[in-house]
Every structure is written in C-alpha cells, then in structure tokens.
Design a protein around this motif. Sequence first.
Motif, PDB file in Angstrom:
ATOM      1  N   GLU A 229     -31.896 -39.346 -45.576  1.00  0.00           N
ATOM      2  CA  GLU A 229     -31.565 -39.187 -46.983  1.00  0.00           C
ATOM      3  C   GLU A 229     -30.448 -40.170 -47.317  1.00  0.00           C
ATOM      4  O   GLU A 229     -29.486 -40.295 -46.553  1.00  0.00           O
ATOM      5  CB  GLU A 229     -31.085 -37.750 -47.214  1.00  0.00           C
ATOM      6  CG  GLU A 229     -31.422 -37.252 -48.579  1.00  0.00           C
ATOM      7  CD  GLU A 229     -31.195 -35.750 -48.638  1.00  0.00           C
ATOM      8  OE1 GLU A 229     -32.001 -35.075 -49.251  1.00  0.00           O
ATOM      9  OE2 GLU A 229     -30.206 -35.280 -48.031  1.00  0.00           O
ATOM     10  N   ALA A 230     -30.564 -40.861 -48.438  1.00  0.00           N
ATOM     11  CA  ALA A 230     -29.492 -41.774 -48.863  1.00  0.00           C
ATOM     12  C   ALA A 230     -28.560 -40.974 -49.773  1.00  0.00           C
ATOM     13  O   ALA A 230     -28.990 -39.997 -50.385  1.00  0.00           O
ATOM     14  CB  ALA A 230     -30.108 -42.941 -49.615  1.00  0.00           C
TER      15      ALA A 230
ATOM     16  N   ARG B  23     -37.468 -42.707 -55.937  1.00  0.00           N
ATOM     17  CA  ARG B  23     -36.216 -42.242 -56.533  1.00  0.00           C
ATOM     18  C   ARG B  23     -34.999 -42.926 -55.914  1.00  0.00           C
ATOM     19  O   ARG B  23     -33.888 -42.740 -56.368  1.00  0.00           O
ATOM     20  CB  ARG B  23     -36.082 -40.732 -56.324  1.00  0.00           C
ATOM     21  CG  ARG B  23     -37.202 -39.931 -56.973  1.00  0.00           C
ATOM     22  CD  ARG B  23     -37.176 -38.496 -56.478  1.00  0.00           C
ATOM     23  NE  ARG B  23     -37.120 -38.481 -55.007  1.00  0.00           N
ATOM     24  CZ  ARG B  23     -36.554 -37.508 -54.306  1.00  0.00           C
ATOM     25  NH1 ARG B  23     -36.007 -36.480 -54.908  1.00  0.00           N
ATOM     26  NH2 ARG B  23     -36.544 -37.552 -52.989  1.00  0.00           N
ATOM     27  N   GLY B  24     -35.240 -43.669 -54.798  1.00  0.00           N
ATOM     28  CA  GLY B  24     -34.093 -44.275 -54.132  1.00  0.00           C
ATOM     29  C   GLY B  24     -33.275 -43.277 -53.358  1.00  0.00           C
ATOM     30  O   GLY B  24     -32.081 -43.466 -53.122  1.00  0.00           O
TER      31      GLY B  24
ATOM     32  N   GLY C  75     -31.332 -51.041 -57.839  1.00  0.00           N
ATOM     33  CA  GLY C  75     -30.949 -51.733 -56.605  1.00  0.00           C
ATOM     34  C   GLY C  75     -29.538 -51.393 -56.204  1.00  0.00           C
ATOM     35  O   GLY C  75     -28.758 -52.243 -55.776  1.00  0.00           O
ATOM     36  N   LYS C  76     -29.195 -50.121 -56.373  1.00  0.00           N
ATOM     37  CA  LYS C  76     -27.813 -49.720 -56.122  1.00  0.00           C
ATOM     38  C   LYS C  76     -27.472 -49.784 -54.643  1.00  0.00           C
ATOM     39  O   LYS C  76     -26.371 -50.168 -54.255  1.00  0.00           O
ATOM     40  CB  LYS C  76     -27.634 -48.280 -56.640  1.00  0.00           C
ATOM     41  CG  LYS C  76     -26.250 -47.732 -56.486  1.00  0.00           C
ATOM     42  CD  LYS C  76     -26.159 -46.330 -57.068  1.00  0.00           C
ATOM     43  CE  LYS C  76     -24.793 -45.735 -56.805  1.00  0.00           C
ATOM     44  NZ  LYS C  76     -24.755 -44.312 -57.162  1.00  0.00           N
ATOM     45  N   TYR C  77     -28.422 -49.383 -53.790  1.00  0.00           N
ATOM     46  CA  TYR C  77     -28.130 -49.353 -52.359  1.00  0.00           C
ATOM     47  C   TYR C  77     -28.907 -50.447 -51.630  1.00  0.00           C
ATOM     48  O   TYR C  77     -29.981 -50.851 -52.064  1.00  0.00           O
ATOM     49  CB  TYR C  77     -28.513 -47.998 -51.763  1.00  0.00           C
ATOM     50  CG  TYR C  77     -27.682 -46.857 -52.293  1.00  0.00           C
ATOM     51  CD1 TYR C  77     -26.314 -46.801 -52.020  1.00  0.00           C
ATOM     52  CD2 TYR C  77     -28.267 -45.858 -53.073  1.00  0.00           C
ATOM     53  CE1 TYR C  77     -25.548 -45.759 -52.524  1.00  0.00           C
ATOM     54  CE2 TYR C  77     -27.513 -44.813 -53.571  1.00  0.00           C
ATOM     55  CZ  TYR C  77     -26.143 -44.776 -53.300  1.00  0.00           C
ATOM     56  OH  TYR C  77     -25.396 -43.758 -53.786  1.00  0.00           O
ATOM     57  N   LEU C  78     -28.371 -50.828 -50.507  1.00  0.00           N
ATOM     58  CA  LEU C  78     -29.065 -51.784 -49.630  1.00  0.00           C
ATOM     59  C   LEU C  78     -29.143 -51.146 -48.248  1.00  0.00           C
ATOM     60  O   LEU C  78     -28.110 -50.759 -47.692  1.00  0.00           O
ATOM     61  CB  LEU C  78     -28.297 -53.101 -49.561  1.00  0.00           C
ATOM     62  CG  LEU C  78     -28.895 -54.181 -48.663  1.00  0.00           C
ATOM     63  CD1 LEU C  78     -30.216 -54.666 -49.246  1.00  0.00           C
ATOM     64  CD2 LEU C  78     -27.944 -55.370 -48.550  1.00  0.00           C
TER      65      LEU C  78
END
Length: 1966
Positions: free
Chosen positions: A1150-1151, A1133-1134, A1092-1095
């Motif tokens: 792309e994050a 993969r987030g 849950g590193k990014y929001l």
Amino acid sequence: MADRTAPNCHLRLEWVYGYRGHQCRNNLYYTAAKEIVYFVAGVGVVYNTREHKQKFYLGHNDDIISLALHPERVLVATGQVGKEPYICVWDSYTVQTVSILKDVHTHGIACLAFDLEGQCLVSVGLDSKNTICVWDWRKGKVLAAAPGHTDRIFDISWDLYQPSKLVSCGVKHIKFWSLCGNALTPKRGVFGKTGDLQTILCLACAKDEVTYSGALNGDIYVWKGINLMRTVQGAHGSGIFSMNVCEEGFATGGRDGCVRLWDLNFKPITVIDLRETDQGYKGLSVRSVCWRGDHILVGTQDSEIFEVVVHDRTKPFLIMQGHCEGELWALAVHPTKPLAMTGSDDRSVRIWSLIDHALIARCNMEEPIRCAAVSTDGIHLALGMKDGSFTVLRVRDMTEVVHIKDRKEAIHELKYSADGAHLAVGSNDNSVDIYGVVQRYKKVGECIGSNSFITHMDWSTDSKYLQINDGSGRRLFYRMPSGKEVTNREELKLVQWASWTCVLGPEVNGIWPKYSDINDINSVDANFNNQVLVTADDYGLVKLLRYPCVKKGAKFKKYLGHSAHITNARWSHDYQWVITIGGADHSVFQWKFVPERKSKEAVHIAPQETLADSNSEESDSDQSDVPEMDSEIEQETQLTYRRQVYKEDLPQLKEQCKEKHRATAMKKKERAPGSGVKLHFIHGYRGYDCRSNLFYTQAGEIVYHVAAIGVVYNRQQNTQRFYMGHDDDILCLAIHPLKDFVATGQVGRDSSIHIWDTETLKPMSVLRGFHQLGVCALDFSADGKRLASVGLDDNHTIVLWDWRKGEKLSAMRGSKDKIFVVKINPYLPDKLITAGVKHMKFWHKAGGGLIGRKGNMGKTETMMCAVYGWSEEMVFSGTCTGDICIWRDMFLMKTVKAHDGPVFSVHALEKGFVTGGKDGIVALWDDTFERCLKTYAIKRAVLAPGSKGLLLEDNPSIRAISLGHGHILVGTKNGEILEVDKSGPITLLVQGHMEGEVWGLATHPHLPLCATVSDDKTLRIWDLSPSHCMLAVRKLRKGGRCCCFSPDGKALAVGLNDGSFLIVNADTLEDLVSFHHRKDIISDIRFSPGTGKYLAVASGDTFVDIYNVMSSKRVGVCKGCLNYITHLDWDKRGKLLQVNTGAKEQFFFEAPRGKRQTIPATEVEKIDWSTWTCVLGTSVEGIWPLINEVTEVTAACLSNDRKVLATGDDLGYVKLFRYPVKGKYAKFKRYVAHSTHVTNVRWTHDDSLLVTVGGGDTCLMIWAHEPEGHREFKQCDSEESDIESEDDGGYDSDVTRENEISYTIKALSANMRPMTGVKPHLQLKEPSVDERPPVSRALPQPEKLQTNNVGKKKRPIEDLVLDLVFGYRGNDCRNNVHYLNEGADIIYHTASVGIVLNLTTSCQSFYAEHSDDILCLTINQHPKFPNVVATGQVGDSGDMSATSPSIHVWDAMTKQTLSVLRCFHSGGVCSVSFSATGKLLLSVGLDPEHTVTIWKWQEGAKIASRVGHTQRIFVAEFRPDSDTHFVSVGIKHVRFWTLAGRALLSKKGVLSSIEDARMQTMLSVAFGANTLTFTGTISGDVCVWKEHILVRIVAKAHTGPVFTMYTTLRDGLIVTGGKERPSKEGGALKLWDQELKRCRAFRLETGQVIDCVRSVCRGKGKILVGTRNAEIIEVGEKNAACNILVNGHMDGPIWGLGTHPSRDVFLSAAEDGTVRLWDIPEKKMLNKVNLGHPARTISYSPEGDMVAIGMKNGEFIILLVASLKIWGKKRDRRSPIQDIRFSPNSRYLAVGSTESAVDFYDLTLGPQLNRINCCRDIPSFVMQMDFSADSAYVQISTGAYKRLVYEVPSGKQVTEQSQIDRITWATWTSVLGDEVIGIWSRNTDKADVTCACVSHSGLNIVTGDDFGMVKLFDFPCPEKFGKHKRFLGHSAHLTNVRFTNGDRFVVSAGGDDRSLFVWRCVHAPH
C-alpha cells in the motif's frame, strides 16, 4: 634476449629410402612419363629411374595405404589412414593436388580404383562396414555409398567393359556391384561346387562379364557373371597378392615370390621366380606388380622394388631398398664421410650413401638392433641390441670386432667419447656402462643413480663428463670414465658439450610446448654452427628451432612426411643434411638443409605444397614482438555466439513437455487475439562486432542487418522493408555483384545462410548443414555463381558453395583463430583469401577441399579486412595496427600506414580504394596506395540538416564502407549509418544503441515518442511518427535498466545500474533531481497515475522505495520480498502497488508507507490497474509457454483498451494474447524479429504502435498494430500457438490402422504359426532298424507319390515365370492406381511387384526389382518423361545397404530401371511425387522424424532433406505447376514447403482466420489455380487454403474421411474419394469444379455396406478408383457405369487354396470370409461366396464336383460346385480347422484342426456328416494332411515339427518306419519328413517353411516360407540344404502353394499381401 621467432633457414625433402610393401598391395605403377609412382609413410613418391631423381607429394597428414592410377597415367589417387582420412588426387608431374575427397570414410581408405573414363573413383573404407563410396572426384562429390561387407575388402575394380559395374573382393567373399541412381547394389559371387569358399585377394575384369581373381590358396578363380566358372589350380604356391592388367595380358604376383605373366585368355606365358635370382632370398613375397611393355615392376613385402626386363628375366634390377617389418630405431652418421648407418628390428644394419642416394652395404645380425654409433675416427660401428648385448663392427668390411652382453634389457643409446677412447652404453636396466675402446672394450666404469631407462646421452668436448636423460624425465651428470655422479652443479657451468642430443636441459626448453609435461619428443640434434636444432616426435613432425631455445613453446618450422613416430634425427657430419628415421614406417628420410642466405634467394621457388603448413600455426606462442591487441578487436574475438537453447531444439523440447501437459491441453482454450502487429521500423544497425555489412542495392536502397532481420532502407521515403527468414542474430552480409541479391549468415547450432532478393524479400536459396555455431564471413564471386562462407566453429571452416543449387563445392578447416573476412578472387573463382587473427591465407579449390598457403610476411599480424586489387595476383589487406599490406601472389611487397588504430574496412573502386578505421576517418586512395587523395572525418560539425538523428561522438570507429550513387556509405561501431557526400556533408540515416543490453523503455503518455536507456550509458528519446529519428540523447555516468515518463509527460525518471536514479526534464534531458539510496541495480521505476505524486523505485536488493515527487523525499519502503524485483504496477487510484520478483513471487504493497497487503486472487482481478506490465497472476497465467524451464517471459504490457496483452521472452519472441489470459498455455500469435531476448515491450498511448527492445541485439523495434477487422490475409509473419487442439477431427479405423501399421522387412520376419520344437534340419536322425543291404532281394521300393494325369514322359520343371497376380494393395496405401498411355493401361502394385495391366488384352506385366513391399507409387506427368514411374518400398535402417528403404524410378513399358534412390527414411518410403518438370522427386519416410527429401532422380542425387513432422505424414505432393512448392499432410499436420537451393523451408497452415477452425488429421491434398490448396480431412471436410492461410471449409464433402484427391492437369477438375455408405445422393467418389464449389457424386456398384475409396485418377471421360476392398474400378463420367477391373481379397491372410483336379481354375479362402473362384486362362475372378466367417482351408473332391471349406470357428461346409448350394455342414470343434481333405476314393473326409486332432467323416453316409473316428496323440496343432493313393493312410504334419502317419478310418498311428516307407502318397503337401529335409534353409532360426506341394509328376516340390519366397526343389530332397531356385514377389509369410492340374501352373497365396500369384511352369525339354 634470444630471438623468439622461428629460424629463417629451412629443410627440403631430398630423398626417401624405402617403399611400403607391408599390409598394402597394388601400390606401384609406371606413369605416362615412365616414372615410377609409389608411396612410403605419408609421402607419395615419383621416382625417375633414368635420372635417379625423386619428387614428393606431401598433401597427406598420415600414412598412405592405397594408391590408384588414372587411366591416362598422369594423375594419382592416394588414400590415407586416420580418424578423418581423406583421398588426394594429384598430378604425378607437378606433384600438386588436383582434388581432395573427404568427410565420408573413417579409420582409413583401404582401396581405390578409377573407372575406364577416369571420371569416377571408387574407394573402400576401413570402418566396420567397409563402406564403398563412388566419387565424382573432380567435384569432390559422393555419387553413391553403401556398406561393402562385414569383413575386410582387399581389392576393388571397375568392370572396364560394362558401364556402372564394379567388383570387390576380400575375406571369404567376392561381390559384383551395379551402380544405378545413388544405389550400389551387390550380388554375392556364387562359389558353388567349382571351388572352395575362400578369401579373394585381388581381381581383374575382362571382356564378356569375365572376372579373374587371385585367391589365398594360390589358385586363380575365373568368374562369369556372378558364378564361378573354372579355377586355374596352383597358379602360385600360396596367396596371390597382386594382379595387373595391361594390353598384353595379366601379371600376377604372389607370396611365393613368383611373378607370372598370362595372355588375354589367361593362358600362362612365363614365370619369373625372384627367389632364384641373384638378389633373391628365401621368404621373398611379392605385394605389387605392374606390367608395361617389356618392363615389369615388382614391389616386395620387405620394401624392395625390382624392375624386370622381360627378355632378360633372370637378372632383375633392384632399384629401391628399405628396412623391412619391425621398428627402426638405430641411426648413426659417419664422422667424416656422407654416410648414414641404420639398424632395425629386422636385424639388418645398412649403410646409405647420402650423395648417391643408394644402399652401399648391408649386414644381418643375430638380434634386433636398437641403437648405433660410429667411433670418432670412423673405423668402428657399435650396435646396441634388443637383448642387452652390443656388437662392434669394422665399418670397412662389416666384420665383427667384439660382442659383449652385460645387460638383460635392451640397449637404447650408445656413444663414443669425443677423444674416441671410451664407449658409453646406456640400457633399459637404468644404467650406463663405460668401456675402453683401446682395451678391446673392457668395462672400465658404470654410472648408476638413474631410476628409469636411459634415453639420451652426450659427452663433453674434453671427454670428462657425460650427461644423460632417463625415461622419468631426469637429467644426470657423471664424471668420466669412473662413472661417479656429479652432484655439485657449479663445476658443470663451464663444460662444453661435444654434441647435444638430449631432450632435457635449459638450452632445449623451447622444444616443449607451454604447460605440458608430455614426453613425446624422441630425438634432438643440435647444429652448433648454424645455431639450429632439429627435433623428432611421436606425431611424425620434424621441427626446426633456434638453438639454444630457452623459453618453453618456442617458434618453429615443421615438416610432415613421416606418418607416426619418428625415432631418431641426426645432422650429417658437414651439416648439409638431416637424416630422420620412422619407427613404424621404417623409412629413412634425407632432408637438405637450406641455410638463411640461401633461402633468401629461393623466395621465387613456390613453397612445397602441403595441406598442413610448414610455418606452423600451433607455434604461435608468446611472440614478444606482437603489438598489443586493439581493445575493440579483443572484445570481438572474445564474443561467443553460443546459446543455451537454439530455436532448432524447440520442437523436441515441446514434444517432451507435451507429454506432461496432456491433461491441461484438453481444456477449451481462449482463441488467439483477433488483432495482430506488423514490423514497421527498426532503430539499430549491427556495427559493434560486424564489418562490411552495409551496401547500396540496385534500386539505390540501402541494405544492412540488425538482430535477426535483413533491412532494406529507402532513404528518400525513410521507410524500411524486412527480410525475416532468419531466426537468430545475423552476423554477416554480402551483396551479389549485380546488387540485387544479398547473402546473410546467422548464429545457430546448424547455422544457415540465406540468399534473398532485395526487391521481393523472398529467399532464393538457403545453405545449411555445414557451419556450427554461426557464420561470420561471406563473399560472392565476381560472376555471382559462387559464395564463400566461414563458420564460427573451432576450426573456422571455410566452405565454397554453388549457392543456387545449394551445393557445397569444397570445404576445409580455416584456422584455429577467428577469421574476419573471406574474399573470392574476382578473376579466378577457384581462388580465395581469408584474413583474421594472426592469419592471412591464400587458398585454391581442389575437388571437395581447399588448399591453403600462408602469406609470407615474417611475423603474422592480425588482419581485419582484405580485398583483391586490379589484377588477379594483387591483394590489399588492412591490419590491426593501421597498415595496409600489399601482396603479390602470397608475398608481402610493402606496407603503407593508413590509419591510427585498426583498418576495419577497405573497398576497391574502379581506380583506387577507400578505407575506414577506428580513428573515424574515411580515406580515398589511388590504385597503388601511394597517395591518399582525400580524407573525410566523421564529425558532428559536418552533419547535414536532414539527418535522422545525432552523432553520439566525433570520429566513431568505422566498421563498414560502401560506395555508390555518388556517395560513400559508412557504418560505425556505435550503430549509426551515415551517408557521406563526396563534397563533404554527412547525413545520418539510421541509428540505434551501441553495444550493451537495452532494457529501459517508456512510451510518452500522449505523444508518439518513446525513451530508451541502455547499458551503453545513454538515454535516448525517439520520434515514433513517420520521421523515425532520434530526437535527443544524453550520456549518463552509468548504464541504466529502466525509465518512465511522468503522467504529464514533462519529466522522465531513469534508474541506473549503480543503485541511483535521476529525474530529468523530458524535453532538454537536463537533471531535475537525483538520489542514490541503493547499492544494487534499479530494475523498475514508475510514477503513480493521475498527478504523478509518488514515484516507486524498485531495486535489485529486494526493496521498493516510494518517493514523494513534490517534496523530493523518500516516504516509504516496501519490504518483505525475498528476491530481486522485476516488475511494478500501480492501481488507478495510486494507492496500491503490484510487485513481481525474480523468484516468481507476486506481492502487493500500500502506498505511500509501503505496508504489505495479502489479496486473494479473485480480488486482484477486480482491482482496476493503471498499467499492467507484470507477468504473474491468474489473469496472465496463460502467457507462460510449455517449455518454461528454458525460457522466461521477461516483459509484458497490456494495451490501453485492455484487450491485448503483448509479451516478450528470452527466445526473442514477441507474442500477443487475448486478455485476460486465463488457463495455462493460452493460444497466441508469435513474431520473430529480435534475436535472443526481448527485454521490454510497451504500447503507445493510443495502442497504434507496439514498441519492443531487444537485449543483446540493441534494437528498438516499432510494430504497427492492426486491429481486428481491417485485415487482409497478411498474417504471414505470425505463427500459430504451441499446442494444437487435441481433437483431431474424429476417429476412423482405417486411418488408425494406416497410422499404426509397422512395416518390417521380409528378412526379419518371424514365424506365422506358433510352432514349437526343433526344426527338421536340426533334428538328429534316429538310425532306422533295417538299413537294407545295397543289393536287396526284397521288392523294389514303391513310388513315393502316385503320379497321375501326366503325359507319357515325365519332365522335371526348370523354372517358374510370373504370369498373373490377383490382388491390389488398397487397405493401407493410397493414390497408387494410375492410367498410362492415354488410358490404355493402368498401373498399380501389390506385395513387392509393380503391375501394368493392359485393359484391352487383360495381360499383366510386372516390375519385380523391388526387394521388399512397395508402399507408394506415382507417375511422372511431364510429357518429356512418358511412362516413368516411381515406387517406394519398405526397408529397415537407412544405412544405404541393400535392405535400406529405396525408391525405384522405372519405365512402365520396358520395365527398365532408370534410377534407384537409397534413402535414409528408416522404415520405408510412404509417399512419392514428381515435380512439374518431372526432374525432381519428393519422398516422405516412415522414420520417427518422417523426413521429407527431394531428389534429382536422374543423377540419384539428394538435393534437400528435412524433418517433416513428429507424427505420421500420409501424403506430400508437388504443386502441379512448380518445382519448388509442395504440401504435406498427416496426423494433425498440414505444411506448405518451399525448396530454396538445397534447403527446405516450411510454414504451418494458419487456421485462426476462420472461427473455430481446428487442426485435424489431414489425409489428402489437391491443388487449384492461384496458390489454392485443398486438403481432405478425417472428418470428411475439405479445407481450402490460399498460400498457407485457411480461407474456407467445404463441410462434409464426404460423410467419412476424405482419403484421396486428384487434380486433373488438363481442366483443373478435382476428384475426391472417401468413405461413406452408398445412398441416392452421395457416393464415395465425387467430381468437383476447380474451386471445389459444385460436385457430382458417383456410386460404386460393389455391393459393400460402406464404400471406402483409397485412390482416384482421372483419364479421358473415365475415373479410375482403387478401394480399401482391393478392387480397382473404372467409372464412366457420362453414364456413371462401373466396370470392376481388378478383384482381390480385402483382408488376409489367404489361408485356403484348392486347385481343380482337371481345369485351370482354383479356389481361395481367406480371413475376409469370402471364398473366390479364379480362372487362369480368363485372368479373372469368376465368382465369390460370402461365408460370414473367416475361412481357413479349402479342398476339391477328386472329381471336382464338391468343395469342402474349413472355418476359423471350427465349422466346416461342403458345397456342390455346380449350384454353389450347401450339401452339408458340421461343427465338431471349437477352434480353427487347419486342413481338410477328400480321400482319393471320395469316400472319406479328413478334417484337421488346431485342437491337435484329425476327424474322419464317411461321405457315403449322407450329408448329416457324423464323425466316424479321430486320430489321437497328435503332439500339436495340425498343419497339413495327405492321403495315401489307396486311401488307407493319412500323413499329418504338426506344429511340433513332427510328421505322423495314421490308418484310415481307424485312426491308429503307424510307427513302423519300414511300413511307412512302402506307402505311396496321393499328394504331398507336408513340409516335414525325411524326403523333404532339404527344403529347410540355414537361416530359418526365427522363420519357417510354411507350405509345400509336390508336382503331379512327382519330380519337383515347390515351397513357400515366412520370408515370402517361393522355392523350387527336386523331389525327393533328402540332403540338407538342397539346391533350389528362388522366386521373389510376395510379402512376408506365404500361406499356401499348389500345382494346378498337369503341372501347368503354380499358385501361391500370400499372408501379408492378400494376393494370389500364378506362376507358369517351364518344363525341361525332352
């Protein structure tokens, strides 16, 4: 500040001068009390002549034009004009309404009549069809209706000596009606030679079917049956307007001013000529007479009523007078005496005494009078005329003083000045002239300056000023007497006006409504003393307002009575009365003025009853003293429950879309998913806009509603059960007094009310078809039998129902404003109250209507709730200001302050009341509301520990209260349901979100929890485990639309509507962090998977922001979207984000930087997505429905096992798809529970539950997921997909023919042969050269026809009687052969006759009442109704006329009609079925909607009707054990129906339970025990259904379509019949066991290649079979022996017909390639020959030893009769042979063909048949041929309507007419020729006479035509339109007709019906 309320004084109608004599008849009667009843304008008048008193009935709102007196002579029925006219039945003694009959007629009600018992009332409308309607008037129910006539109907009467018979008459017609079932069937009266066809004006019925009628020419026509028997010539000089029957005889009145009395046999008694009496005058015309004993009442055209005493008939008393025809405009009152003067267009001026209520003087002028004025001293009367002149008369003796004409246009207004010195005269020449009174009316001044006609004038008190109004709405002032205009308004400030009659000016601003610039107020008069103003307008209203009234839209009281425009209104000199005069109704009304102090004393007088109220509703303008409306109530009244798309419209929309998508539909589709969901629990209660919708049931459960679901909640087990019958928001709920049933009403275009059982959750009754938009209030009566409902339409219609029967008892418009509550009086179920916005009304039922009176309370407050108290007259209501109003009857006794803010709920207990309000307090009161016994405050502090949730705030607004089981149940506006213990603790049971849409939904990653966030500014956490409660709630500063748990479940992110978002601790809901970077709404928010590193945060302004959660920084922005963002998903993969936008775009970013990527579709599917909530892309292409123009898929969620995709859409559907959903329009399972749009759907972490939230319905619903495998058949709550498979199980020619056949009625048939030219009766006759002198010396004319083989004396034929019918309709009808009487008789049908065949005697008997082809037949199997048969026929449009489709129910043995049901199934009735008890009948129509209807056939009442299917339904049958369940089958259709009350509910068959099952065309249905149903399909399979779910398929029960199935009631065995080739194992007939597992096959020994069974029936040991080939066969069950009972041609038309020269046998030849020999005495077919080609014509040789047959391919064959061997055959032509004939000497054979040729063959030359000659120059094809007696000539009739004669055998044409006239013919079958011109009727423009045959005696000719009629004429028949008898029975198109030898029988052959009718000839006696 002037008082803004309506004045407290009021007017009471005291007298009406006049009687309506114009355009009305028969409207004046004596009542039982010897009073006189009549009407004038819109008022019913009861006049007591002895006491000179009048009573008034004011229940109408427009002109009354018809009146009928009940046989007991107390009740009166009156009918009015108007757009929605109604009939009132009222009591002449009390002048109160007894019943209102409405909603049928338009335009007006022209005539009324009661029957002898007084039970039924018949009415005739003024619409274009002059609809006739028969009412059960006490119930307000229509029993029957039919179009009356194309022209006006003037009178209608019941036959008082025969039940169910009526007679109507009018313009050029008289009709005799019989009433049977719901059908009114007319027979036109036959005028014949006895009298002229003319207009009949009035009628009276007498004994022995005799009817007397008065005609326009003054004759009386006497009818016997339907025939004119005799006339009484010159009974009156001209039209007879009225005829009245009494014990002594008849009285007639006519235009000649005479009244004649006749005895009971219509012998004249006496004449009274009113023109000759003292009061008489020239032109007196009688419109109405009534004879009672020795008194006669006479009403005249000129509004007078005379009373004549019979023994003193020369001196009639004039008891009532009024103005005659023409408008009435002039009115003046005497300045010192109680007198009123009126003048009218009838040129008379009349003076009325207001004290004596009588006319005291009358004077006739030269010109129509338009205005009047009396001088101030009362000596002069000035009259303004229409021609511009004015006349002054002396009042004393009406002598003329002066006559002056200065103007050309009408004088509209004149007035004397206050000092009496001047007269101002205003004309339509736009000017006012001033005349000096003393100078003998010399003109002294003129006022100019107005640019329009002058309408009103007033003088000032000092006579120095005059103010005028003109037609353009200007107000001008002039100085008097010079007439100079005053421009400086300052000098007018102090002027006092002597009178105020102007409609303009500040003092009378209030008479005009706000915001309107109309000028429809004609007259005003101010009463300065009492400060009131009276106005008269174009709508017939008299209004009373305060004077002065400065503000527009002042309050008023209004009075009805005048019908249309009132032209003038004036106060009498002493202000005691108001006089008003009507323009068109030319009546004078005198109203008594009741000032304030008097009206206080008059409170106990019941207000005069009117349907429109006097304290009018329209006047609710801006009352300054109405308190501010409470915000909650304001919100609620502004809610509209309108939908863009109603679910009712979906089927049509789908059909439209299907056309577009035919192509995609052909692709093989993925099946629907195997697993399903089931509704498990709902968090929510609808409190924000509903009240009193929460109750305890009998079992102690709690029932309430939310979204589209009725919820029954068990508080012990914390479980819910659901009633899911509604398809849109439920708005109200009421509980039955026994607490076991509940009624709920919903939103919808045609919104329905369901009454359902709280235990079984099954609907008991559904009420539909009355409320538009929605139902907002309901209440049961105390006995539980009735239900009252209020609709959301503009008029808030109130309906009273008998809910079990589903019958509407009464209805009425409620109020313009919203009604909140309706309550039925617990003591008197005929009374009810409604309360709402500025509204409190007390109603009572009157027939089909309700009569309402306003509560008497000064200013009207808004009422929120109401309840009846401890006696029938006590009512308690709660107001929006917190008061309780206490009412007795309709008077407010007192008010009690109960709450701060509105009282929303009040509930009556045994001793006392309980109330709840916006202040959050529950209060208990004693039974008089004097003491408050106890209050409970709803606060968090007193919440008990066992509560299932948390209170959001203290003192929530209370919306519902109910008591029971020692508790008080409370529902709040915030969606909470609480239980208050009497001792104080409060338990919270259920709660949901408050008002506002709920969008945000997230499920916890590993616990059974979910979070929701809503526009109500709360974030809530819910427990999904069995405790079902709200765990936590937090208020937010803004509403939110999305939320998401972090992958570890510890944090919860929430996006808000202002563009900010916050992350909170998931347990405590305390803030962790918040950001505000955007302005628009945050639409979706997602943590990246894993840690849950990014929001990712998506917003409405097209960006997705990516935040690093650890560092709390924004690290990227995704740009490039063009529209607001709707959905987000991360990959596993987030690293990749998938984004959907509102423009249906799909993007990838792309994050964490947010760089946009382009990914091909094939790759997207390979990516492993962490979640899937998007709605776009190829893998979910199939989720978008057919009708995506109107509906959006708003949400989707893929289950964690990646198998099932759940979606939610704008129509409130939750759907499940099998993932991936490739290909368009995938199959699905669909669930309805949410009402409008589903905003979000989510699976829980383990896929065990599906959670959905609804937008507008604020609900959180929890669905249990039932995976594949563990499914019992519980799938009842899912529905199948939109598109059925296109393959319907194959093609079959028989099915296709049956489906595509279009049935037209006979009356519309066109010609069968392609004729050309002019019809014979329209051809002009060429004058023949040698018209012989009358006495000729030439030889006598030879016989036209050789008369052979007839006895010594020739007798003409009088009549034909149907004796035999060969034929059975099997090729396109089914299930139409049945056993009767234990198998002794069978019944079947062909053409339009029902046939009962006795199997022992072979005798046939016929039911011949059908007017057109019978299409279906069934028998009643209940022992109470033995031998009762129902048959349905073809018809055209369903307009209830005689050609409408109808069902006849009849007794098979007596052939008596029991009931006729006219139906709206335009096209025809294709299936009928009786219910188990035999009392109900089910019918299916051929109309485009294939309507399904249920009837109570004995009463002729339609109980329920519903659209069946878009394509053809073949059969619908009741379950043999039920009166409420039935099944219909058809083209790709099987439906399981339930009758609930008057509503039909249906379920489609569910196929998905069996692999690869597909919906195919279903043809037949049978039933087994335990709700098993069997349906036969087109492919030969039989489907077996349990309830509505397919449980197995019996594959190939037949090799071809299964056309018919029959369930044997006594042993449950099932017979099936199909189409198959006979073989050793199988046959087209099979007998099965009850489960359809084992069977035995029977072979039908018919010799056909393929057997096709269309009908089966099983009796004792025998099976009856009807086949497609028109055979009826009886098969023995034991020995399988076949016995053919009935034969017929299988394909038609039957063209050829030949009768044997000496025996009673005949031959027929038909299109089916067979020739058949029939024996009349033996009643059977003797033989048949298959020719292999269609045959066209057949003929016997003169000796009967040979037969010639002509074929369609041009060949002809000669057979020897004895051996049936071919003697010879020949083919010289290539087109059909139309007729073939042997010459009488047996030498020649003539063959006529379509190639316009007749060939001759010489038979003596042997069988090689060489042609010897042919006739040339034939203009068209040959139809018929006849030889002359000497075989020398042949006559030919052709397709060009020409008849030609040729010589035989040379073929030369004979043109010499004289020569033709001398020929004697051997036979005559021609339809052409001067001798038979009379056989052509008037209405043959499209159709023809097709065939004819002259009898052997030469005295008669019988014809057949395209309309299917057989007609018998005399021969020869040279006069046009000859007299004849007609015989019905055949379908359209008769092809041939022949006499048998000795004229014993006539045989007729049918085209369309393939049947042969044999008629016995009845000869005239010697």
